[in-house]
Write a protein that holds these residues in place. Structure first.
Motif, short mmCIF file in Angstrom:
data_model
loop_
_atom_site.label_atom_id
_atom_site.label_comp_id
_atom_site.label_asym_id
_atom_site.label_seq_id
_atom_site.Cartn_x
_atom_site.Cartn_y
_atom_site.Cartn_z
N TYR A 14 60.22 55.56 44.01
CA TYR A 14 60.12 56.72 44.89
C TYR A 14 60.39 56.33 46.34
CZ TYR A 14 57.92 59.82 48.20
OH TYR A 14 57.68 60.59 49.31
N LEU A 15 59.80 55.23 46.79
CA LEU A 15 59.96 54.81 48.18
C LEU A 15 61.41 54.47 48.49
CD1 LEU A 15 56.77 52.56 48.44
CD2 LEU A 15 57.10 54.79 49.54
N ALA A 16 62.06 53.77 47.57
CA ALA A 16 63.46 53.42 47.77
C ALA A 16 64.33 54.68 47.80
CB ALA A 16 63.93 52.48 46.66
N ASP A 17 64.06 55.62 46.91
CA ASP A 17 64.84 56.86 46.88
C ASP A 17 64.62 57.69 48.13
OD1 ASP A 17 65.81 56.13 44.42
OD2 ASP A 17 64.50 57.47 43.27
N PHE A 18 63.42 57.61 48.71
CA PHE A 18 63.15 58.34 49.95
C PHE A 18 63.97 57.79 51.10
CE2 PHE A 18 60.92 59.24 53.88
CZ PHE A 18 60.55 60.57 53.74
N GLY A 19 64.29 56.51 51.04
CA GLY A 19 65.07 55.88 52.11
C GLY A 19 64.39 54.71 52.77
N HIS A 20 63.16 54.39 52.35
CA HIS A 20 62.51 53.20 52.88
C HIS A 20 63.30 51.96 52.45
CE1 HIS A 20 58.88 55.39 54.12
NE2 HIS A 20 58.93 56.02 52.96
N GLU A 21 63.25 50.93 53.27
CA GLU A 21 63.95 49.68 52.96
C GLU A 21 63.01 48.76 52.17
OE1 GLU A 21 66.67 46.61 55.42
OE2 GLU A 21 64.70 47.00 56.29
N ILE A 22 63.47 48.30 51.02
CA ILE A 22 62.67 47.43 50.17
C ILE A 22 63.12 45.99 50.39
CG2 ILE A 22 61.83 46.99 47.85
CD1 ILE A 22 61.21 49.82 48.93
N ILE A 23 62.19 45.14 50.80
CA ILE A 23 62.50 43.77 51.22
C ILE A 23 61.78 42.78 50.31
CG2 ILE A 23 62.27 42.10 53.12
CD1 ILE A 23 62.14 44.55 55.01
N GLY A 24 62.49 41.74 49.86
CA GLY A 24 61.86 40.68 49.09
C GLY A 24 60.79 39.97 49.91
N HIS A 25 59.64 39.69 49.26
CA HIS A 25 58.50 39.13 50.00
C HIS A 25 57.69 38.20 49.11
CE1 HIS A 25 55.69 39.04 53.32
NE2 HIS A 25 54.70 39.60 52.64
#
Length: 289
Positions: free
Chosen positions: A103-114
């Motif tokens: 959901y967060l990725a589809d909203f447009g938030h950037e998903i970063i490896g951590h």
């Protein structure tokens, strides 16, 4: 002896500006984290953990608030103000909260490896463990979101040139494991390249609250004072990071401070509210081939 790694760096010119000739880029970073089974946050509200190898349920429960509740509050604040965040994401989050991460990725938030787990720090890992940590984290995030992450920021910003070259070989475009400059610079290895986009650590809720004992009011005041002075001077092109953790300022006593800063920045036309991925896309053409 560790292998000596050859790395050439290329920096931006002094007259560099952000889009629309802006000077200040602001990134809202949310640390969405989990720890591997049997491990837990070394930060807790009591100020210390139990001694030796004893599992401290207090610290364990405190850290689990991050993924259970705190981050959701922070994302809700950002989305209500029309702001996307950069999310430092454990591979374990992608495994255990895949629908939410999608959901967060589809909203447009950037998903970063951590890292796969917040306790897996590169200085403690051997060569194979480093490779596995990057590979598994990347695959779990891609499986959850349908998108391969393009950026990486390590827990505690603890990678070195060896890990940064590994990230480039795994297809990462950029990393944020740098504190040594204000603006992006390109790292060229013999067989690959990656952009370092330094993190500014002045506005990070964990050291602010836990190490220095400062209040949410001081967090807001520090940011607002810095912002006003930088806008007034208009001399330097900079990145301002706001970093919050679900188990720290994701709680009601601190979340309002995050909202105050989001609200102020979303109303300021002189700011570029962005993500590191967008910074990479904008800055890369300014470097040579």
């Amino acid at each position: 002896m560790p292998e000596e790694i050859a790395c050439k760096t290329e920096h931006l010119k002094n007259d560099f500006r952000w889009p629309k000739d802006r000077r200040l880029a602001v990134i809202f970073n949310v640390a969405y984290e989990m720890w591997t089974p049997g491990n837990f946050s070394t930060v807790n509200p009591m100020g210390n953990v139990l001694s030796g190898d004893i599992v401290d349920p207090n610290a364990d429960s405190y850290g689990r608030y991050n993924a259970n509740r705190g981050c959701r509050r922070l994302f809700d604040i950002a989305e209500r103000h029309g702001v996307v965040t950069s999310i430092f994401t454990s591979g374990l989050v992608a495994e255990n909260h895949a629908d939410h991460l999608k959901y967060l990725a589809d909203f447009g938030h950037e998903i970063i490896g951590h890292s796969y787990g917040q306790n897996l720090l590169f200085p403690y890992l051997n060569e194979q463990e480093k490779e596995d940590n990057i590979s598994i984290s990347t695959k779990t995030i891609e499986h959850a979101t349908g998108q391969r992450p393009q950026g990486w920021i390590s827990p505690r910003i603890t990678s070195d040139l060896d890990v940064q070259r590994r990230l480039s070989r795994h297809g990462y475009s950029w990393h944020g494991d740098a504190l040594d400059d204000d603006l992006p610079y390109l790292q060229r290895f013999s067989d690959s390249e990656i952009m370092a986009i330094p993190v500014t650590i002045d506005f990070n809720d964990l050291p602010h609250a836990m190490r220095f004992g400062r209040t949410p009011e001081q967090f807001v005041q520090m940011f607002m004072s810095t912002l006003e002075r930088l806008l007034d001077s208009n001399r330097e092109t900079l990145i301002l990071d706001v970093i919050v953790h679900g188990h720290c300022y994701g709680r009601p006593a601190g979340a309002w401070a995050f909202e105050e800063i989001v609200k102020r920045c979303s109303q300021e036309k002189e700011l570029w509210l962005t993500t590191r991925g967008k910074i990479f896309n904008y800055a890369r053409p300014f470097f040579g081939a």
